[in-house]
Write a protein that holds these residues in place. Structure first.
Motif, PDB file in Angstrom:
ATOM      1  N   TYR A   1       1.056  -0.784   0.097  1.00 37.27           N
ATOM      2  CA  TYR A   1       0.114   0.356  -0.221  1.00 37.27           C
ATOM      3  C   TYR A   1       1.003   1.577  -0.241  1.00 37.27           C
ATOM      4  CZ  TYR A   1      -2.963   3.552   1.700  1.00 37.27           C
ATOM      5  OH  TYR A   1      -3.424   5.416   1.944  1.00 37.27           O
ATOM      6  N   SER A   2       0.517   2.420  -0.776  1.00 39.59           N
ATOM      7  CA  SER A   2       1.157   4.089  -1.000  1.00 39.59           C
ATOM      8  C   SER A   2      -0.097   4.472  -1.020  1.00 39.59           C
ATOM      9  CB  SER A   2       2.006   3.860  -1.910  1.00 39.59           C
ATOM     10  OG  SER A   2       1.845   4.954  -2.780  1.00 39.59           O
ATOM     11  N   PRO A   3       0.154   5.786  -0.062  1.00 32.16           N
ATOM     12  CA  PRO A   3      -0.766   6.585   0.192  1.00 32.16           C
ATOM     13  C   PRO A   3      -0.922   7.704  -1.337  1.00 32.16           C
ATOM     14  CG  PRO A   3       1.195   7.451   1.494  1.00 32.16           C
ATOM     15  CD  PRO A   3       1.504   5.622   0.690  1.00 32.16           C
ATOM     16  N   THR A   4       0.297   7.380  -2.905  1.00 30.78           N
ATOM     17  CA  THR A   4       0.141   8.095  -3.327  1.00 30.78           C
ATOM     18  C   THR A   4      -1.034   7.716  -4.464  1.00 30.78           C
ATOM     19  OG1 THR A   4       2.016   6.634  -4.393  1.00 30.78           O
ATOM     20  CG2 THR A   4       2.392   8.968  -3.025  1.00 30.78           C
ATOM     21  N   ASP A   5      -0.718   8.127  -5.615  1.00 29.79           N
ATOM     22  CA  ASP A   5      -2.227   7.777  -6.094  1.00 29.79           C
ATOM     23  C   ASP A   5      -1.607   6.726  -7.355  1.00 29.79           C
ATOM     24  OD1 ASP A   5      -1.406   8.990  -9.067  1.00 29.79           O
ATOM     25  OD2 ASP A   5      -1.589  10.679  -7.490  1.00 29.79           O
ATOM     26  N   GLY A   6      -2.498   6.538  -8.225  1.00 25.43           N
ATOM     27  CA  GLY A   6      -2.016   4.941  -9.219  1.00 25.43           C
ATOM     28  C   GLY A   6      -1.198   5.853 -10.626  1.00 25.43           C
ATOM     29  N   GLY A   7      -0.553   6.750 -10.811  1.00 25.94           N
ATOM     30  CA  GLY A   7      -0.182   7.472 -11.564  1.00 25.94           C
ATOM     31  C   GLY A   7       1.283   8.097 -11.293  1.00 25.94           C
ATOM     32  N   ALA A   8       1.255   7.711 -10.189  1.00 21.64           N
ATOM     33  CA  ALA A   8       2.607   8.428  -9.641  1.00 21.64           C
ATOM     34  C   ALA A   8       3.951   8.507  -9.939  1.00 21.64           C
ATOM     35  CB  ALA A   8       2.368   8.666  -8.353  1.00 21.64           C
ATOM     36  N   TYR A   9       3.642   7.147 -10.139  1.00 19.53           N
ATOM     37  CA  TYR A   9       5.536   6.542 -10.351  1.00 19.53           C
ATOM     38  C   TYR A   9       5.022   6.041 -12.260  1.00 19.53           C
ATOM     39  CZ  TYR A   9       6.139   7.549  -5.382  1.00 19.53           C
ATOM     40  OH  TYR A   9       6.107   8.523  -4.864  1.00 19.53           O
ATOM     41  N   PRO A  10       6.293   5.306 -12.244  1.00 19.61           N
ATOM     42  CA  PRO A  10       6.209   5.111 -13.658  1.00 19.61           C
ATOM     43  C   PRO A  10       6.167   3.170 -13.499  1.00 19.61           C
ATOM     44  CG  PRO A  10       8.677   5.599 -13.435  1.00 19.61           C
ATOM     45  CD  PRO A  10       7.590   6.361 -12.293  1.00 19.61           C
ATOM     46  N   ASP A  11       5.886   2.588 -14.830  1.00 20.55           N
ATOM     47  CA  ASP A  11       6.053   1.213 -15.156  1.00 20.55           C
ATOM     48  C   ASP A  11       7.683   0.495 -13.954  1.00 20.55           C
ATOM     49  OD1 ASP A  11       3.633   1.660 -16.119  1.00 20.55           O
ATOM     50  OD2 ASP A  11       4.039   0.198 -17.705  1.00 20.55           O
ATOM     51  N   ARG A  12       7.139  -0.246 -13.083  1.00 20.43           N
ATOM     52  CA  ARG A  12       8.554  -0.697 -12.125  1.00 20.43           C
ATOM     53  C   ARG A  12       8.542  -2.408 -13.863  1.00 20.43           C
ATOM     54  NH1 ARG A  12      10.545  -1.812  -7.469  1.00 20.43           N
ATOM     55  NH2 ARG A  12       9.936   0.540  -7.252  1.00 20.43           N
ATOM     56  N   ALA A  13      10.659  -2.293 -13.694  1.00 21.13           N
ATOM     57  CA  ALA A  13      11.060  -3.481 -15.235  1.00 21.13           C
ATOM     58  C   ALA A  13      10.676  -4.463 -14.508  1.00 21.13           C
ATOM     59  CB  ALA A  13      12.114  -3.114 -15.477  1.00 21.13           C
ATOM     60  N   PRO A  14       9.957  -5.732 -14.618  1.00 18.16           N
ATOM     61  CA  PRO A  14       9.852  -6.843 -14.518  1.00 18.16           C
ATOM     62  C   PRO A  14      11.338  -7.331 -13.653  1.00 18.16           C
ATOM     63  CG  PRO A  14       9.792  -7.322 -16.517  1.00 18.16           C
ATOM     64  CD  PRO A  14       9.786  -5.651 -16.752  1.00 18.16           C
ATOM     65  N   PRO A  15      11.617  -7.692 -12.848  1.00 17.88           N
ATOM     66  CA  PRO A  15      12.637  -8.214 -12.065  1.00 17.88           C
ATOM     67  C   PRO A  15      13.305  -9.722 -12.951  1.00 17.88           C
ATOM     68  CG  PRO A  15      10.939  -9.229 -10.251  1.00 17.88           C
ATOM     69  CD  PRO A  15      10.601  -8.219 -11.919  1.00 17.88           C
ATOM     70  N   PRO A  16      14.485  -9.899 -13.990  1.00 22.58           N
ATOM     71  CA  PRO A  16      15.456 -10.647 -13.849  1.00 22.58           C
ATOM     72  C   PRO A  16      14.330 -12.098 -12.990  1.00 22.58           C
ATOM     73  CG  PRO A  16      17.090  -9.549 -13.870  1.00 22.58           C
ATOM     74  CD  PRO A  16      15.585  -8.565 -13.092  1.00 22.58           C
ATOM     75  N   ASP A  17      14.223 -12.358 -12.392  1.00 24.26           N
ATOM     76  CA  ASP A  17      13.527 -13.504 -11.443  1.00 24.26           C
ATOM     77  C   ASP A  17      12.453 -14.363 -11.546  1.00 24.26           C
ATOM     78  OD1 ASP A  17      13.460 -11.858  -9.749  1.00 24.26           O
ATOM     79  OD2 ASP A  17      13.909 -12.883  -7.943  1.00 24.26           O
ATOM     80  N   LEU A  18      11.563 -12.913 -12.158  1.00 19.57           N
ATOM     81  CA  LEU A  18       9.897 -13.195 -12.394  1.00 19.57           C
ATOM     82  C   LEU A  18       9.248 -14.014 -12.724  1.00 19.57           C
ATOM     83  CD1 LEU A  18       7.010 -11.548 -11.950  1.00 19.57           C
ATOM     84  CD2 LEU A  18       7.898 -10.808 -14.264  1.00 19.57           C
ATOM     85  N   MET A  19       8.157 -15.024 -11.837  1.00 21.44           N
ATOM     86  CA  MET A  19       8.723 -16.429 -12.339  1.00 21.44           C
ATOM     87  C   MET A  19       7.316 -16.251 -13.412  1.00 21.44           C
ATOM     88  SD  MET A  19       5.095 -17.112  -9.300  1.00 21.44           S
ATOM     89  CE  MET A  19       5.101 -18.786  -9.661  1.00 21.44           C
ATOM     90  N   PRO A  20       8.004 -17.379 -14.241  1.00 20.19           N
ATOM     91  CA  PRO A  20       6.791 -18.093 -15.051  1.00 20.19           C
ATOM     92  C   PRO A  20       5.487 -18.209 -15.243  1.00 20.19           C
ATOM     93  CG  PRO A  20       7.960 -19.251 -15.867  1.00 20.19           C
ATOM     94  CD  PRO A  20       8.519 -18.244 -14.731  1.00 20.19           C
ATOM     95  N   LEU A  21       4.205 -17.430 -15.593  1.00 17.49           N
ATOM     96  CA  LEU A  21       3.034 -17.871 -15.553  1.00 17.49           C
ATOM     97  C   LEU A  21       2.548 -19.006 -15.108  1.00 17.49           C
ATOM     98  CD1 LEU A  21       1.646 -15.203 -17.994  1.00 17.49           C
ATOM     99  CD2 LEU A  21       1.098 -14.859 -15.202  1.00 17.49           C
ATOM    100  N   ALA A  22       2.068 -19.529 -13.645  1.00 18.81           N
ATOM    101  CA  ALA A  22       1.622 -21.068 -13.587  1.00 18.81           C
ATOM    102  C   ALA A  22       3.522 -21.225 -13.459  1.00 18.81           C
ATOM    103  CB  ALA A  22       1.269 -21.694 -14.910  1.00 18.81           C
ATOM    104  N   GLY A  23       4.326 -20.474 -12.955  1.00 19.81           N
ATOM    105  CA  GLY A  23       5.972 -21.640 -12.537  1.00 19.81           C
ATOM    106  C   GLY A  23       6.472 -22.319 -13.603  1.00 19.81           C
ATOM    107  N   THR A  24       7.977 -22.535 -12.896  1.00 19.32           N
ATOM    108  CA  THR A  24       8.592 -23.045 -13.855  1.00 19.32           C
ATOM    109  C   THR A  24       8.280 -24.426 -13.979  1.00 19.32           C
ATOM    110  OG1 THR A  24      10.342 -21.973 -13.270  1.00 19.32           O
ATOM    111  CG2 THR A  24      10.710 -23.818 -14.093  1.00 19.32           C
ATOM    112  N   ASP A  25       7.910 -25.538 -15.162  1.00 16.53           N
ATOM    113  CA  ASP A  25       7.047 -26.273 -15.715  1.00 16.53           C
ATOM    114  C   ASP A  25       6.032 -26.898 -14.502  1.00 16.53           C
ATOM    115  OD1 ASP A  25       9.397 -26.762 -17.428  1.00 16.53           O
ATOM    116  OD2 ASP A  25      10.913 -27.485 -16.060  1.00 16.53           O
ATOM    117  N   GLY A  26       5.784 -25.870 -14.168  1.00 16.30           N
ATOM    118  CA  GLY A  26       4.448 -26.194 -13.763  1.00 16.30           C
ATOM    119  C   GLY A  26       3.139 -26.858 -14.418  1.00 16.30           C
ATOM    120  N   ASP A  27       2.266 -27.218 -14.098  1.00 14.18           N
ATOM    121  CA  ASP A  27       1.278 -27.983 -15.030  1.00 14.18           C
ATOM    122  C   ASP A  27      -0.127 -27.036 -16.034  1.00 14.18           C
ATOM    123  OD1 ASP A  27       2.071 -30.457 -13.914  1.00 14.18           O
ATOM    124  OD2 ASP A  27       0.105 -30.562 -12.362  1.00 14.18           O
ATOM    125  N   SER A  28       0.435 -25.931 -15.420  1.00 16.00           N
ATOM    126  CA  SER A  28      -0.593 -24.952 -16.293  1.00 16.00           C
ATOM    127  C   SER A  28      -0.012 -24.043 -17.107  1.00 16.00           C
ATOM    128  CB  SER A  28      -1.810 -24.374 -15.426  1.00 16.00           C
ATOM    129  OG  SER A  28      -2.599 -25.162 -14.786  1.00 16.00           O
TER     130      SER A  28
END
Length: 429
Positions: free
Chosen positions: A109-136
């Motif tokens: 939670y931040s007390p600032t509004d939703g447009g106060a900052y630029p997009d945060r770049a995804p980190p190198p260790d961001l999990m794949p959607l459904a996880g690495t070799d996950g069933d989905s």
């Protein structure tokens, strides 16, 4: 005068908020301050949350999937909502749900509004959607190449207040629920079958609208390759493949690699000429027929190849919507309309209301929430920060409409703005 059952259920009414997403995704640069997917506009003081996740037996510490950003100034609730009137909530969660009733999560939670900052770049260790070799996990999306193998498409959201009621499997409660939802969303549209879900290969054979660009060809070829490779390496449920099956799979692999090499030399969003369209469809039908002959010899079914094609078409159109591409000029209108229609509110029945399970995914904040098991009972005294029901837009990590993801917080923790106490629950029928 004795109270009726309707009176009793009416007394349980709580104000709540429906969260409605856009029909199609938008480019990351879209100025929405509240949205599903995309990238969070995180204040610099926050790190992207991490947690230990187990997708395929081996646990690993990864950056969690970003699920949603909600600018609280846009959420109705003046005078009655326990939420802060201003500020922004950022929802992160593991996108591995198989066997996981309480997926690791973090809400910032931040007390600032939703447009106060630029997009945060995804980190190198961001999990794949459904996880690495996950069933989905979508096998034909490469986490090293495909942005949307790790980052969900961005869908701006809007908010509509409604009254929620406390009941389970109750026809009277269902009538009240339907009335309230139709008051907020309108009477709804007639139910129509999805154009691609469970579509037989024979239907595609008569459809000359695909492939409509080289990105779609790339995804379809990758899907075929992923099945062929897995069939070659896994065998048939613990048994080695026959020599004939191995030879056939290697032949299919060679054809797929040839198409993939051709794709690499072309621009993904370019149109496909009629002769190439016909040639590619012919190749794809031969793949389907080959898998029909391999039935009982390899794990992949011919119907799976057809299912992948429908998913690839929808995924390609979503990709086009996020780029500087005029979808109406470059994708079949029936395909685009089908994708948008998935999000339209369908006319509910009393039985839908009774079971609190509708043919359109319901996302909400506050109220009681819905689910096929007991999370709403267990967390009855807590505050529902966000409910995200499974739908085809969340491909494929949360595409089952029978699945529900909740984020809960205790009332004392909310009063103290201690969002570190948030817990997530996932249920599926």
């Amino acid at each position: 005068m004795a109270r009726s059952e309707q009176d009793e259920i009416e007394e349980t009414a709580l104000p709540a908020v429906l969260v409605r997403r856009s029909d199609l995704p938008v480019p990351l640069a879209h100025p929405a301050r509240s949205f599903f997917g995309g990238l969070p506009k995180l204040p610099p003081k926050f790190d992207w949350p991490t947690a230990e996740v187990t997708a395929n037996e081996k646990p690993e510490t990864v950056a969690l999937t970003f699920v949603a950003q909600i600018d609280l100034a846009e959420v109705p609730g003046a005078g009655w909502s326990p939420l802060p009137t201003r500020g922004t909530l950022y929802f992160f969660c593991s996108s591995v749900f198989v066997g996981e009733g309480h997926p690791p999560c973090r809400v910032l939670y931040s007390p600032t509004d939703g447009g106060a900052y630029p997009d945060r770049a995804p980190p190198p260790d961001l999990m794949p959607l459904a996880g690495t070799d996950g069933d989905s996990q979508v096998r034909w999306l490469d986490p090293n190449l495909d942005f949307h193998s790790k980052v969900e498409f961005k869908y701006p959201v809007s908010f509509r207040p409604f009254r929620d009621f406390y009941f389970r499997e109750d026809a009277v409660g269902g009538e009240l629920m339907v009335k309230e939802l139709c008051k907020a969303l309108g009477p709804g549209e007639p139910q129509e079958n999805d154009l691609f879900q469970f579509r037989a290969a024979s239907k595609y054979e008569k459809d000359e609208d695909w492939p409509f660009n080289w990105l779609l060809i790339t995804y379809v070829v990758r899907s075929v390759l992923s099945h062929v490779q897995r069939d070659l390496t896994r065998g048939y449920y613990g048994k080695p493949l026959t020599d004939e099956a191995t030879v056939e799979l290697k032949r299919l692999r060679g054809g797929a690699i040839g198409w993939l090499e051709r794709c690499r030399a072309l621009t993904p969003m370019d149109d496909v000429d009629p002769d190439t369209k016909a040639s590619f469809r012919s190749w794809w039908f031969k793949i389907v027929h080959a898998y029909k002959k391999l039935d009982g010899q390899v794990p992949t079914y011919a119907s799976t190849i057809a299912d992948d094609l429908g998913n690839a078409i929808n995924h390609t159109i979503r990709c086009m919507a996020t780029q500087d591409v005029d979808i109406s000029d470059h994708a079949p209108s029936s395909y685009v309309a089908n994708l948008a229609r998935q999000n339209h509110w369908k006319t509910p029945t009393v039985d839908d209301g009774k079971h609190r399970h509708f043919r359109t995914a319901l996302h909400q904040m506050l109220g009681y929430g819905s689910g096929p098991q007991d999370a709403t009972e267990v967390h009855l005294e807590d505050v529902l920060l966000l409910q995200i029901q499974g739908e085809l837009a969340f491909f494929n990590w949360h595409s089952n409409i029978g699945g529900v993801l909740h984020f809960w917080i205790g009332r004392d923790a909310l009063d103290q703005r201690d969002f570190s106490q948030v817990v997530a629950t996932f249920e599926c029928d």
